[in-house]
Design a protein around this motif. Structure first.
Motif, PDB file in Angstrom:
ATOM      1  N   ASN A 130      44.204  54.858   0.040  1.00  0.00           N
ATOM      2  CA  ASN A 130      42.987  57.045  -0.924  1.00  0.00           C
ATOM      3  C   ASN A 130      43.341  56.948  -2.402  1.00  0.00           C
ATOM      4  OD1 ASN A 130      43.839  58.590  -0.061  1.00  0.00           O
ATOM      5  ND2 ASN A 130      42.614  59.189   1.473  1.00  0.00           N
ATOM      6  N   SER A 131      42.799  57.266  -2.984  1.00  0.00           N
ATOM      7  CA  SER A 131      43.104  57.582  -4.220  1.00  0.00           C
ATOM      8  C   SER A 131      44.510  58.924  -4.077  1.00  0.00           C
ATOM      9  CB  SER A 131      41.794  59.082  -5.028  1.00  0.00           C
ATOM     10  OG  SER A 131      41.386  59.700  -4.197  1.00  0.00           O
TER      11      SER A 131
ATOM     12  N   SER B 230      43.300  66.588   6.487  1.00  0.00           N
ATOM     13  CA  SER B 230      43.756  67.022   5.277  1.00  0.00           C
ATOM     14  C   SER B 230      42.819  67.386   3.979  1.00  0.00           C
ATOM     15  CB  SER B 230      44.459  65.958   4.826  1.00  0.00           C
ATOM     16  OG  SER B 230      44.194  64.994   4.043  1.00  0.00           O
ATOM     17  N   GLY B 231      43.097  67.534   2.523  1.00  0.00           N
ATOM     18  CA  GLY B 231      42.650  68.472   1.760  1.00  0.00           C
ATOM     19  C   GLY B 231      43.332  68.047   0.496  1.00  0.00           C
ATOM     20  N   SER B 232      42.576  68.007  -0.398  1.00  0.00           N
ATOM     21  CA  SER B 232      43.135  67.483  -1.596  1.00  0.00           C
ATOM     22  C   SER B 232      43.223  68.092  -3.101  1.00  0.00           C
ATOM     23  CB  SER B 232      44.017  66.869  -2.040  1.00  0.00           C
ATOM     24  OG  SER B 232      43.249  65.272  -1.888  1.00  0.00           O
TER      25      SER B 232
ATOM     26  N   GLY C  23      53.043  58.913   6.443  1.00  0.00           N
ATOM     27  CA  GLY C  23      52.143  58.990   5.198  1.00  0.00           C
ATOM     28  C   GLY C  23      52.258  60.276   4.718  1.00  0.00           C
ATOM     29  N   GLY C  24      51.509  60.066   3.687  1.00  0.00           N
ATOM     30  CA  GLY C  24      52.358  62.145   2.268  1.00  0.00           C
ATOM     31  C   GLY C  24      50.929  61.652   1.152  1.00  0.00           C
ATOM     32  N   GLY C  25      51.167  62.180   0.009  1.00  0.00           N
ATOM     33  CA  GLY C  25      50.643  61.912  -0.709  1.00  0.00           C
ATOM     34  C   GLY C  25      51.327  61.039  -2.078  1.00  0.00           C
ATOM     35  N   TYR C  26      50.522  60.692  -3.448  1.00  0.00           N
ATOM     36  CA  TYR C  26      51.393  59.960  -3.738  1.00  0.00           C
ATOM     37  C   TYR C  26      50.071  59.772  -5.601  1.00  0.00           C
ATOM     38  CZ  TYR C  26      47.667  56.108  -4.357  1.00  0.00           C
ATOM     39  OH  TYR C  26      46.370  55.764  -4.417  1.00  0.00           O
TER      40      TYR C  26
END
Length: 446
Positions: A373-374, A145-147, A336-339
């Motif tokens: 993580n962040s 992943s990248g963000s 999982g996912g993002g936040y």
């Protein structure tokens, strides 16, 4: 009497004609509100690769320019991808997904997304843009992943951001992959002020388009995938009362239970060392799985997203049976996912994995252990030492977001993996031969 019966029969016939129509309306009303939107060109191919099942959750990315695809670039024109606030907090969010298959002897090296847009903040407030790019290997358990995330607190102008996933050196052959891009725009302004942020384009020099660049080696062969479609035409409705009542009963049975599972498109199947059936979820957020060669189910949920202050939940269940001469040893869960948490806010992620022996009814449960993580979160659970031949798997996932006024929190679930470890069991004849060999060996020792 005959005239009265005839009039009565005519009325019954009229009612019977309405029953299928009314049931159809009920069925439409019961359809899930989180339906996905397929691209106009959801499937296609180039000299280098083919793409399949292109879709978005909310249709904000729009359709892409198929004329640019030969260069390995998807160019989309966003459709009203904007978050606008006037004394409150507002957001706009969409998720894009597509499967890519490289031609023979080729593999994907890098996925890059360059975004740009505009914003304006009045007297006070803020705006924020986040992007999470995820790449899943459809032949193994690999993923990367990248963000990027950008918050702006005043003024007006343009914003840019880049997310990149470099697949080289990750230890897998990335020939068949799934790309998932999640974008969220947020705008906040207190009373008496206003703000907005919008997506004008993705990709440097794209002139208001969305670019997804795929870098692959020089082609050696060409594969062109042909696609077809089926059109299902309903049979003509019966004209008698009994048929109408039967259709009515069927429709009521089909739509009457609001808590019924939303089943997978394929209800049963066989894969590697297992068979599975009756897969579905309460709210249909997990979608249909992709199966890996190591008895792993991969899900990429659609619209499994929560914004402050709210919660979202889904429960997944399906049955798995080991093939003859195999037993199920262990079942795992990786999700999982993002936040994003902005100022005074919080995210809470809860869930569990439950395994039930379908023969005895005994069950075991393991709660998810969550790390983060962040920008991303992951959760794991596993149940080992099962030694069973037939099980029911239940997975519960609940995401909660809370935020004070002027703050914000949001989170989403983008993937769920369920690996199933099976082990071969020797046949009785093989065991008997082994025991005979052991007896002979012991006899010789004597």
């Amino acid at each position: 009497m005959s005239k009265r019966r005839s009039a009565k029969d005519a009325k019954c016939l009229q009612v019977s004609k309405l029953i299928p129509f009314l049931c159809f309306i009920v069925f439409l009303c019961s359809c899930p509100a989180n339906a996905i939107h397929y691209w106009a060109d959801a499937n296609g191919s180039t000299d280098y690769f083919s793409w399949h099942h292109g879709l978005t959750d909310n249709d904000l990315f729009g359709d892409f320019d198929s004329g640019s695809i030969s260069d390995g670039i998807f160019k989309f024109t966003p459709d009203n991808f904007i978050a606008s606030s006037s004394g409150n907090t507002r957001y706009a969010r969409d998720r894009m997904q597509v499967d890519l298959f490289a031609a023979d002897d080729l593999y994907f090296q890098k996925i890059t997304i360059n975004e740009l847009g505009s914003y304006l903040i009045g007297n006070s407030g803020w705006v924020k843009v986040t992007a999470l790019l995820e790449v899943f290997n459809l032949d193994a358990d690999g993923q990367a992943s990248g963000s990027f995330s950008t918050k702006l607190n005043s003024g007006d102008g343009n914003w840019t951001g880049t997310a990149e996933v470099d697949l080289l050196g990750l230890g897998y052959n990335w020939s068949n992959i799934r790309i998932v891009l999640t974008n969220t725009l947020i705008a906040y302004s207190p009373a008496g002020s206003s703000s907005y942020i919008q997506k004008d384009g993705i990709g440097a020099g794209a002139d208001g388009h969305v670019n997804i660049e795929i870098l692959i080696p020089e082609p050696t062969t060409l594969i062109i995938f042909g696609l077809g479609a089926l059109l299902f035409i309903p049979k003509k409705a019966s004209k008698n009362l009994l048929a109408g009542l039967l259709v009515g009963i069927f429709c009521v049975s089909f739509t009457g239970n609001a808590q019924a599972l939303e089943y997978w498109t394929q209800q049963e199947g066989s894969f590697q060392d297992i068979q599975w059936n009756s897969g579905g979820s309460d709210n249909g957020l997990f979608g249909d799985p992709v199966l890996h060669a190591d008895n792993t189910f991969l899900f990429n949920p659609s619209n499994f997203f929560v914004f402050s202050s709210d919660s979202i939940f889904d429960r997944l269940e399906f049955y798995v049976t080991a093939k003859p001469n195999y037993i199920i040893k262990k079942v795992g869960l990786l999700t999982g996912g993002g936040y994003e948490i902005i100022d005074n806010a919080s995210i809470d992620i809860l869930g569990y994995l439950n395994i039930t022996d379908t023969k005895t009814g005994n069950s075991k449960q393991s709660n998810m252990a969550v790390t983060s993580n962040s920008t991303e979160w992951t959760a794991m659970a596993k149940i080992a030492d099962l030694n069973l031949t037939s099980i029911k798997i239940v997975i519960n996932n609940n995401i909660k977001a809370w935020a004070e006024d002027g703050s914000a929190a949001f989170a989403w679930n983008t993937y769920l993996r369920v690996p199933i470890l099976v082990q071969a069991v020797p046949e009785p004849a093989t065991v008997a031969l082994l025991m005979m060999g052991l007896t002979v060996f012991i006899g010789r020792k004597k």
